[in-house]
Design a protein around this motif. Structure first.
Motif, short mmCIF file in Angstrom:
data_model
loop_
_atom_site.label_atom_id
_atom_site.label_comp_id
_atom_site.label_asym_id
_atom_site.label_seq_id
_atom_site.Cartn_x
_atom_site.Cartn_y
_atom_site.Cartn_z
N GLU A 1 0.78 -1.24 0.00
CA GLU A 1 0.00 0.00 0.00
C GLU A 1 0.82 1.29 0.00
O GLU A 1 0.41 2.28 -0.60
N HIS A 2 1.97 1.30 0.67
CA HIS A 2 2.71 2.57 0.73
C HIS A 2 3.44 2.85 -0.59
O HIS A 2 3.60 4.01 -0.98
N THR B 1 3.37 4.84 9.26
CA THR B 1 2.54 3.82 9.90
C THR B 1 2.57 4.02 11.42
O THR B 1 3.62 4.32 11.97
N HIS C 1 -1.51 9.55 7.64
CA HIS C 1 -1.14 8.21 7.18
C HIS C 1 -2.38 7.42 6.73
O HIS C 1 -2.30 6.64 5.78
N ASP D 1 -2.78 5.54 3.17
CA ASP D 1 -3.25 4.16 2.95
C ASP D 1 -4.43 4.14 1.98
O ASP D 1 -4.54 3.28 1.11
ZN ZN Z 1 -0.15 2.20 6.10
#
Ligand code: ZN
Length: 299
Positions: free
Chosen positions: A85-86, A201, A248, A252
């Motif tokens: 995802e990042h 995260t 964050h 995501d």
């Molecule tokens: Zn994340």
């Protein structure tokens, strides 16, 4: 859900390959990722270069496999890639349409827990506009999904600006260690780099213990991501913004919605939405694409 196409611009890919190395967030395995330029219309495709026949898996919601706290892709050909995802957020945030991601282990490097190191590598390689137009998608009516308790939701709303915006409210309740916070951003590459890409995260201290018991993240320290203790203080680290968690969550969301394979233009409004709900919305957006193809054929 209905749709229409309103804006057009050129597709983009990297000008030359970019290399990122590190270790995976959950499994801690050393890994190298090489981002390679790809032809128009390719989308984002992962290739496991460490496996026999170098199997590929497209970064598409149809290939998402259920997993806790991260996004995992798996193809029939045996390619599994975890925690995408990042990297997906970095590619979507910088408006990279086409990229072949060669990876030599099962999990994308955790880097610093954010998307910024991926962005820096992409920008150092440079971006090239391609001859094919990018299709941008906007919905004609609002469409939302929520969890059963109604505490989490994500909605797409028509808007006819040139870019998408995301409004996100993170709210774990009045007793929560992480205080409620909201953030709104227009999804331009400039705003992504300035306001979102470096958000890391985060996890609660007691969740770390539970994850480590399950065998995940045993290599991690408070330096590798943001860990909140029971009082809401950050352990062995410093926040980059006071509202870094909500930023964050937007990061995501950008990475997960990119799995729709569509560039969405409009407003996204989300409250506490995580990977699971984001994937449901990505699936909805990808279904619009199928409708579009059908309609084009019919006309
Ligand atoms: Zn994340």
């Amino acid at each position: 859900m209905s749709f229409e196409q309103t804006h057009r611009s050129q597709q983009q890919t990297l000008s030359r390959p970019a290399l990122i190395a590190g270790h995976g967030l959950f499994h801690g395995i050393d890994v190298k990722v090489r981002l390679r330029p790809a032809e128009p219309g390719t989308g984002i495709v992962f290739r496991r270069v460490d496996l026999k026949d170098r199997p590929e898996v497209a970064a598409h919601v149809d290939n998402v496999r259920s997993a806790a706290r991260r996004t995992v892709l798996a193809s029939r050909s045996g390619a599994v890639v975890e925690t995408v995802e990042h990297l997906m957020a970095a590619l979507a945030g910088l408006q990279v349409d086409n990229c072949l991601v060669e990876i030599d282990a099962v999990e994308v490097p955790a880097v610093d827990g954010s998307s910024m190191p991926f962005c820096e590598a992409i920008l150092a390689a440079g971006l090239t506009q391609q001859s094919t137009e990018r299709s941008l998608l906007t919905v004609e009516e609002s469409h939302g999904v929520n969890d059963r308790a109604g505490e989490q939701w994500i909605e797409v709303i028509p808007a006819y600006d040139e870019n998408a915006t995301i409004d996100y409210r993170l709210d774990y309740g009045p007793e929560a260690v992480i205080t409620s916070q909201s953030f709104s951003v227009e999804l331009t590459p400039e705003a992504f780099l300035r306001d979102i890409a470096a958000a890391r995260t985060f996890v609660l201290e007691h969740e770390v213990a539970a994850l480590q018991q399950m065998g995940f993240g045993r290599h991690l320290t408070g330096r590798d991501l943001v860990v909140f203790d029971a009082d809401g203080s950050v352990i062995d680290n410093k926040l980059r913004w006071q509202d870094e968690p909500v930023r964050h969550k937007i990061l995501d969301c950008i990475g997960d919605l990119a799995l729709s394979g569509r560039v969405f233009v409009g407003r996204v409004v989300a409250r506490r939405s995580g990977h699971k709900l984001n994937h449901v919305m990505a699936k909805s957006l990808s279904t619009i694409e199928e409708c579009q193809v059908l309609l084009q054929r019919a006309s």
